[in-house]
Design a protein around this motif. Structure first.
Motif, PDB file in Angstrom:
ATOM      1  N   GLY A   1       0.769  -1.243   0.000  1.00 34.61           N
ATOM      2  CA  GLY A   1       0.000   0.000   0.000  1.00 34.61           C
ATOM      3  C   GLY A   1       0.797   1.289   0.000  1.00 34.61           C
ATOM      4  N   LYS A   2       2.067   1.237  -0.325  1.00 35.86           N
ATOM      5  CA  LYS A   2       2.913   2.432  -0.275  1.00 35.86           C
ATOM      6  C   LYS A   2       2.400   3.549  -1.189  1.00 35.86           C
ATOM      7  N   THR A   3       2.031   3.210  -2.408  1.00 34.68           N
ATOM      8  CA  THR A   3       1.523   4.206  -3.352  1.00 34.68           C
ATOM      9  C   THR A   3       0.196   4.780  -2.879  1.00 34.68           C
ATOM     10  N   THR A   4      -0.677   3.932  -2.389  1.00 33.42           N
ATOM     11  CA  THR A   4      -1.982   4.376  -1.899  1.00 33.42           C
ATOM     12  C   THR A   4      -1.815   5.284  -0.686  1.00 33.42           C
ATOM     13  N   VAL A   5      -0.889   4.954   0.206  1.00 33.56           N
ATOM     14  CA  VAL A   5      -0.612   5.800   1.373  1.00 33.56           C
ATOM     15  C   VAL A   5      -0.095   7.157   0.902  1.00 33.56           C
ATOM     16  N   CYS A   6       0.800   7.157  -0.062  1.00 32.34           N
ATOM     17  CA  CYS A   6       1.344   8.414  -0.578  1.00 32.34           C
ATOM     18  C   CYS A   6       0.225   9.287  -1.145  1.00 32.34           C
ATOM     19  N   ASN A   7      -0.652   8.682  -1.921  1.00 25.89           N
ATOM     20  CA  ASN A   7      -1.781   9.431  -2.493  1.00 25.89           C
ATOM     21  C   ASN A   7      -2.685  10.004  -1.407  1.00 25.89           C
ATOM     22  N   GLU A   8      -2.950   9.210  -0.364  1.00 23.05           N
ATOM     23  CA  GLU A   8      -3.805   9.670   0.726  1.00 23.05           C
ATOM     24  C   GLU A   8      -3.143  10.813   1.499  1.00 23.05           C
ATOM     25  N   LEU A   9      -1.850  10.695   1.748  1.00 26.10           N
ATOM     26  CA  LEU A   9      -1.135  11.778   2.427  1.00 26.10           C
ATOM     27  C   LEU A   9      -1.210  13.067   1.608  1.00 26.10           C
ATOM     28  N   GLN A  10      -1.007  12.947   0.309  1.00 33.08           N
ATOM     29  CA  GLN A  10      -1.088  14.123  -0.565  1.00 33.08           C
ATOM     30  C   GLN A  10      -2.494  14.715  -0.550  1.00 33.08           C
ATOM     31  N   SER A  11      -3.513  13.858  -0.569  1.00 32.84           N
ATOM     32  CA  SER A  11      -4.893  14.363  -0.567  1.00 32.84           C
ATOM     33  C   SER A  11      -5.223  15.090   0.737  1.00 32.84           C
ATOM     34  N   ARG A  12      -4.497  14.767   1.807  1.00 36.96           N
ATOM     35  CA  ARG A  12      -4.699  15.439   3.087  1.00 36.96           C
ATOM     36  C   ARG A  12      -3.825  16.693   3.221  1.00 36.96           C
ATOM     37  N   GLY A  13      -3.071  16.994   2.187  1.00 39.86           N
ATOM     38  CA  GLY A  13      -2.265  18.209   2.191  1.00 39.86           C
ATOM     39  C   GLY A  13      -0.834  18.033   2.665  1.00 39.86           C
ATOM     40  N   TYR A  14      -0.410  16.801   2.896  1.00 40.96           N
ATOM     41  CA  TYR A  14       0.966  16.554   3.316  1.00 40.96           C
ATOM     42  C   TYR A  14       1.883  16.489   2.104  1.00 40.96           C
ATOM     43  N   HIS A  15       3.140  16.832   2.328  1.00 33.18           N
ATOM     44  CA  HIS A  15       4.139  16.698   1.275  1.00 33.18           C
ATOM     45  C   HIS A  15       4.614  15.249   1.277  1.00 33.18           C
ATOM     46  N   ALA A  16       4.302  14.539   0.218  1.00 38.38           N
ATOM     47  CA  ALA A  16       4.657  13.119   0.110  1.00 38.38           C
ATOM     48  C   ALA A  16       5.243  12.859  -1.264  1.00 38.38           C
ATOM     49  N   ILE A  17       6.345  12.162  -1.278  1.00 39.28           N
ATOM     50  CA  ILE A  17       7.082  11.860  -2.511  1.00 39.28           C
ATOM     51  C   ILE A  17       6.866  10.401  -2.881  1.00 39.28           C
ATOM     52  N   HIS A  18       6.476  10.176  -4.132  1.00 33.85           N
ATOM     53  CA  HIS A  18       6.386   8.815  -4.679  1.00 33.85           C
ATOM     54  C   HIS A  18       7.806   8.395  -5.060  1.00 33.85           C
ATOM     55  N   GLY A  19       8.500   7.776  -4.133  1.00 33.22           N
ATOM     56  CA  GLY A  19       9.892   7.414  -4.372  1.00 33.22           C
ATOM     57  C   GLY A  19      10.100   6.534  -5.584  1.00 33.22           C
ATOM     58  N   ASP A  20       9.168   5.610  -5.811  1.00 35.11           N
ATOM     59  CA  ASP A  20       9.329   4.693  -6.950  1.00 35.11           C
ATOM     60  C   ASP A  20       9.153   5.408  -8.288  1.00 35.11           C
ATOM     61  N   ARG A  21       8.534   6.565  -8.285  1.00 38.89           N
ATOM     62  CA  ARG A  21       8.341   7.341  -9.511  1.00 38.89           C
ATOM     63  C   ARG A  21       9.336   8.493  -9.634  1.00 38.89           C
ATOM     64  N   GLU A  22       9.632   9.136  -8.494  1.00 38.82           N
ATOM     65  CA  GLU A  22      10.402  10.371  -8.526  1.00 38.82           C
ATOM     66  C   GLU A  22      11.886  10.201  -8.209  1.00 38.82           C
ATOM     67  N   LEU A  23      12.254   9.119  -7.544  1.00 44.72           N
ATOM     68  CA  LEU A  23      13.635   8.942  -7.095  1.00 44.72           C
ATOM     69  C   LEU A  23      14.303   7.688  -7.642  1.00 44.72           C
ATOM     70  N   ALA A  24      13.538   6.761  -8.180  1.00 46.37           N
ATOM     71  CA  ALA A  24      14.047   5.425  -8.516  1.00 46.37           C
ATOM     72  C   ALA A  24      14.658   5.336  -9.905  1.00 46.37           C
ATOM     73  N   TYR A  25      15.595   4.426 -10.005  1.00 50.87           N
ATOM     74  CA  TYR A  25      16.192   4.035 -11.288  1.00 50.87           C
ATOM     75  C   TYR A  25      16.820   2.659 -11.095  1.00 50.87           C
ATOM     76  N   GLN A  26      17.269   2.072 -12.169  1.00 54.75           N
ATOM     77  CA  GLN A  26      17.951   0.787 -12.102  1.00 54.75           C
ATOM     78  C   GLN A  26      19.442   1.040 -11.936  1.00 54.75           C
ATOM     79  N   GLY A  27      19.993   0.536 -10.827  1.00 55.02           N
ATOM     80  CA  GLY A  27      21.407   0.756 -10.565  1.00 55.02           C
ATOM     81  C   GLY A  27      21.951  -0.251  -9.575  1.00 55.02           C
ATOM     82  N   ASP A  28      23.252  -0.237  -9.427  1.00 54.29           N
ATOM     83  CA  ASP A  28      23.926  -1.108  -8.474  1.00 54.29           C
ATOM     84  C   ASP A  28      23.680  -0.560  -7.071  1.00 54.29           C
ATOM     85  N   PRO A  29      23.096  -1.369  -6.160  1.00 58.03           N
ATOM     86  CA  PRO A  29      22.768  -0.875  -4.821  1.00 58.03           C
ATOM     87  C   PRO A  29      23.983  -0.409  -4.013  1.00 58.03           C
TER      88      PRO A  29
END
Length: 169
Positions: free
Chosen positions: A15-43
């Motif tokens: 539910g990480k994405t759904t939680v992020c959406n709900e936080l945003q709908s409540r006016g909180y600053h929430a970042i979708h890490g899998d969309r905004e920060l992620a890429y394929q790389g060596d950990p």
């Protein structure tokens, strides 16, 4: 991007994405890490790869650090999964791990659209194994029951944030 920063992690379909959406709908600053920060790389090195694998799904360390350093927002939530979270987890004021039972996980996997990660049998098998072993999620996060309604899940997260804030003052 917040004066206080929280990571919301968990196995796929918790539910990480759904939680992020709900936080945003409540006016909180929430970042979708899998969309905004992620890429394929060596950990370990952060070097980009073209692997397309779960193990190489990482967040851009410099972007995470820049977001955490920016204090324009009172509180920021970083929502998503990253295989290199050990490189930046100490930057957060708290970590929440969404947790669901196996039956709920299987139901959510069954409902996944065919074009989303987790729809293929090999991906489902990996998700189920990771759910069982908990091997690639933070160990010391506050467990949040992800089977509750989204409103209750977010209320639980916010309760723990307030509790954490009171303990720090």
């Amino acid at each position: 991007m917040g004066k206080r920063n929280y990571l919301i992690e968990g196995v796929s379909c918790t539910g990480k994405t759904t939680v992020c959406n709900e936080l945003q709908s409540r006016g909180y600053h929430a970042i979708h890490g899998d969309r905004e920060l992620a890429y394929q790389g060596d950990p370990e090195t952060g070097e980009p790869t073209n692997s397309g694998t779960h193990e190489n799904h990482i967040w851009d360390l410099d972007k995470v650090k820049a977001c955490v350093a920016n204090s324009d927002e009172e509180i920021t939530f970083f929502c998503g999964g990253s295989r290199n979270f050990s490189k930046f987890i100490e930057l957060f004021d708290g970590v929440f791990v969404l947790d669901i039972d196996r039956g709920t996980l299987q139901q959510r996997l069954d409902e996944r659209p065919q074009n989303e990660w987790g729809a293929k049998k090999s991906e489902r098998d990996l998700i189920l194994r990771l759910h069982e072993t908990k091997e690639d999620i933070p160990k010391n996060g506050v467990l949040i029951d992800g089977t509750k309604s989204i409103e209750q899940v977010v209320d639980d997260i916010l309760f723990h944030c307030e509790k954490n804030d009171r303990q720090q003052t």
